[in-house]
Design a protein around this motif. Structure first.
Motif, PDB file in Angstrom:
ATOM      1  N   GLU A  19      47.251 -30.429 -11.021  1.00 17.42           N
ATOM      2  CA  GLU A  19      48.699 -30.570 -11.170  1.00 17.42           C
ATOM      3  C   GLU A  19      49.241 -29.566 -12.191  1.00 17.42           C
ATOM      4  O   GLU A  19      50.309 -28.980 -12.006  1.00 17.42           O
ATOM      5  CB  GLU A  19      49.022 -32.005 -11.594  1.00 17.42           C
ATOM      6  N   PHE A  20      48.485 -29.352 -13.271  1.00 22.38           N
ATOM      7  CA  PHE A  20      48.881 -28.373 -14.288  1.00 22.38           C
ATOM      8  C   PHE A  20      48.969 -26.973 -13.672  1.00 22.38           C
ATOM      9  O   PHE A  20      49.933 -26.236 -13.901  1.00 22.38           O
ATOM     10  CB  PHE A  20      47.859 -28.394 -15.435  1.00 22.38           C
ATOM     11  N   ARG A  21      47.975 -26.610 -12.868  1.00 22.78           N
ATOM     12  CA  ARG A  21      47.981 -25.291 -12.222  1.00 22.78           C
ATOM     13  C   ARG A  21      49.149 -25.163 -11.258  1.00 22.78           C
ATOM     14  O   ARG A  21      49.800 -24.118 -11.182  1.00 22.78           O
ATOM     15  CB  ARG A  21      46.660 -25.062 -11.491  1.00 22.78           C
ATOM     16  N   ARG A  22      49.420 -26.222 -10.512  1.00 22.83           N
ATOM     17  CA  ARG A  22      50.521 -26.177  -9.548  1.00 22.83           C
ATOM     18  C   ARG A  22      51.854 -25.920 -10.257  1.00 22.83           C
ATOM     19  O   ARG A  22      52.691 -25.149  -9.789  1.00 22.83           O
ATOM     20  CB  ARG A  22      50.575 -27.492  -8.763  1.00 22.83           C
ATOM     21  N   LEU A  23      52.025 -26.568 -11.403  1.00 25.17           N
ATOM     22  CA  LEU A  23      53.297 -26.464 -12.112  1.00 25.17           C
ATOM     23  C   LEU A  23      53.452 -25.167 -12.904  1.00 25.17           C
ATOM     24  O   LEU A  23      54.545 -24.600 -12.973  1.00 25.17           O
ATOM     25  CB  LEU A  23      53.459 -27.658 -13.065  1.00 25.17           C
ATOM     26  N   TYR A  24      52.358 -24.676 -13.484  1.00 26.05           N
ATOM     27  CA  TYR A  24      52.508 -23.605 -14.476  1.00 26.05           C
ATOM     28  C   TYR A  24      51.767 -22.307 -14.151  1.00 26.05           C
ATOM     29  O   TYR A  24      51.933 -21.328 -14.874  1.00 26.05           O
ATOM     30  CB  TYR A  24      52.026 -24.109 -15.845  1.00 26.05           C
ATOM     31  N   GLN A  25      50.973 -22.289 -13.090  1.00 28.64           N
ATOM     32  CA  GLN A  25      50.165 -21.096 -12.841  1.00 28.64           C
ATOM     33  C   GLN A  25      51.031 -19.855 -12.635  1.00 28.64           C
ATOM     34  O   GLN A  25      50.753 -18.787 -13.194  1.00 28.64           O
ATOM     35  CB  GLN A  25      49.252 -21.314 -11.623  1.00 28.64           C
ATOM     36  N   LYS A  26      52.097 -19.977 -11.864  1.00 27.04           N
ATOM     37  CA  LYS A  26      52.953 -18.810 -11.594  1.00 27.04           C
ATOM     38  C   LYS A  26      53.560 -18.274 -12.895  1.00 27.04           C
ATOM     39  O   LYS A  26      53.545 -17.068 -13.150  1.00 27.04           O
ATOM     40  CB  LYS A  26      54.059 -19.172 -10.605  1.00 27.04           C
ATOM     41  N   ASP A  27      54.083 -19.182 -13.731  1.00 30.77           N
ATOM     42  CA  ASP A  27      54.675 -18.737 -14.998  1.00 30.77           C
ATOM     43  C   ASP A  27      53.640 -18.076 -15.897  1.00 30.77           C
ATOM     44  O   ASP A  27      53.919 -17.067 -16.556  1.00 30.77           O
ATOM     45  CB  ASP A  27      55.297 -19.929 -15.730  1.00 30.77           C
ATOM     46  N   LEU A  28      52.437 -18.631 -15.940  1.00 27.36           N
ATOM     47  CA  LEU A  28      51.397 -18.053 -16.778  1.00 27.36           C
ATOM     48  C   LEU A  28      51.015 -16.656 -16.302  1.00 27.36           C
ATOM     49  O   LEU A  28      50.876 -15.717 -17.101  1.00 27.36           O
ATOM     50  CB  LEU A  28      50.162 -18.968 -16.788  1.00 27.36           C
ATOM     51  N   LEU A  29      50.874 -16.488 -14.984  1.00 29.95           N
ATOM     52  CA  LEU A  29      50.490 -15.185 -14.450  1.00 29.95           C
ATOM     53  C   LEU A  29      51.617 -14.164 -14.592  1.00 29.95           C
ATOM     54  O   LEU A  29      51.371 -12.967 -14.751  1.00 29.95           O
ATOM     55  CB  LEU A  29      50.069 -15.319 -12.984  1.00 29.95           C
ATOM     56  N   ASP A  30      52.852 -14.661 -14.560  1.00 29.12           N
ATOM     57  CA  ASP A  30      53.984 -13.748 -14.738  1.00 29.12           C
ATOM     58  C   ASP A  30      54.016 -13.139 -16.138  1.00 29.12           C
ATOM     59  O   ASP A  30      54.625 -12.095 -16.364  1.00 29.12           O
ATOM     60  CB  ASP A  30      55.308 -14.475 -14.467  1.00 29.12           C
ATOM     61  N   HIS A  31      53.378 -13.788 -17.085  1.00 29.01           N
ATOM     62  CA  HIS A  31      53.327 -13.291 -18.458  1.00 29.01           C
ATOM     63  C   HIS A  31      52.089 -12.422 -18.714  1.00 29.01           C
ATOM     64  O   HIS A  31      51.759 -12.121 -19.859  1.00 29.01           O
ATOM     65  CB  HIS A  31      53.351 -14.449 -19.461  1.00 29.01           C
TER      66      HIS A  31
END
Length: 204
Positions: A19-31
């Motif tokens: 669930e953590f990856r689903r919610l935040y993976q895109k934002d983390l990779l964008d940084h």
């Protein structure tokens, strides 16, 4: 995710991480400090990032035993004994072997004996035989002991051991009750407490 870690449920941890990856993976990779177009460098950075994110290096395991919010190492010897007895009886609640214990009241005041130990032995004797050596009347009377064995040591003759005689019986026996009151600490008070609890009148 915190709750899953605290309960130790591995399935819940996996679900929480997903669930953590689903919610935040895109934002983390964008940084990412590496351009997405540089596939080789981006892949290497992603691997390092994942290793950091999912590592357990930051987790430290600490354990201890607290009793009423106090570390066991800071408790008095008597209270420490209560805690260890509590642990032993809790861990072996399915053990039906006889339990032999010597003076569990040592280093404890009478109130602590009554408040902390009496109910432990009442519960323990439901599924196992409890054999106790004690000088405390509460542990004999208010645990509703089925049989009391009184040891009397005679004069100590020179060069040999003193003779020892034994008497046994239940609290219903007047001689046993008299001996309990004469020998054990707090005998009269313990009988009064038992009479109050059972709402009966016992003649000494």
């Amino acid at each position: 995710m915190k709750d899953a870690w605290e309960t130790g449920d591995s399935h819940a941890v996996v679900a929480a991480m997903a669930e953590f990856r689903r919610l935040y993976q895109k934002d983390l990779l964008d940084h990412s400090p590496v351009a997405h177009t540089d596939q080789t460098e981006f892949r290497a950075w992603s691997k390092r990032f994942a290793q950091w994110l999912f590592s357990t290096d930051h987790i430290a395991i600490r354990y201890g035993i607290d009793y009423d919010g106090v570390d066991i190492r800071k408790l008095s010897p008597g209270t420490r004994g209560i805690v260890l007895l509590l642990l032993y009886l809790a861990l072996d609640d399915s053990d039906n072997r006889p339990l032999v214990i010597d003076q569990p009241e040592e280093n404890l005041d009478p109130k602590s004996v009554f408040d902390e130990l009496v109910h432990l032995f009442i519960e323990a004797k439901v599924h196992r035989q409890v054999i106790m050596v004690t000088h405390n009347a509460n542990l004999v009377i208010n645990t509703d002991a089925d049989q009391i064995i009184i040891a009397d040591a005679g004069p100590h003759p020179h060069g040999s051991l003193p003779p020892i005689s034994y008497r046994s019986g239940g609290l219903e026996n007047a001689d046993i009750r008299r001996a309990v009151c004469d020998i054990l600490e707090g005998g009269e008070g313990a009988f009064q407490e038992r009479a109050r609890r059972l709402r009966v009148r016992l003649e000494r």
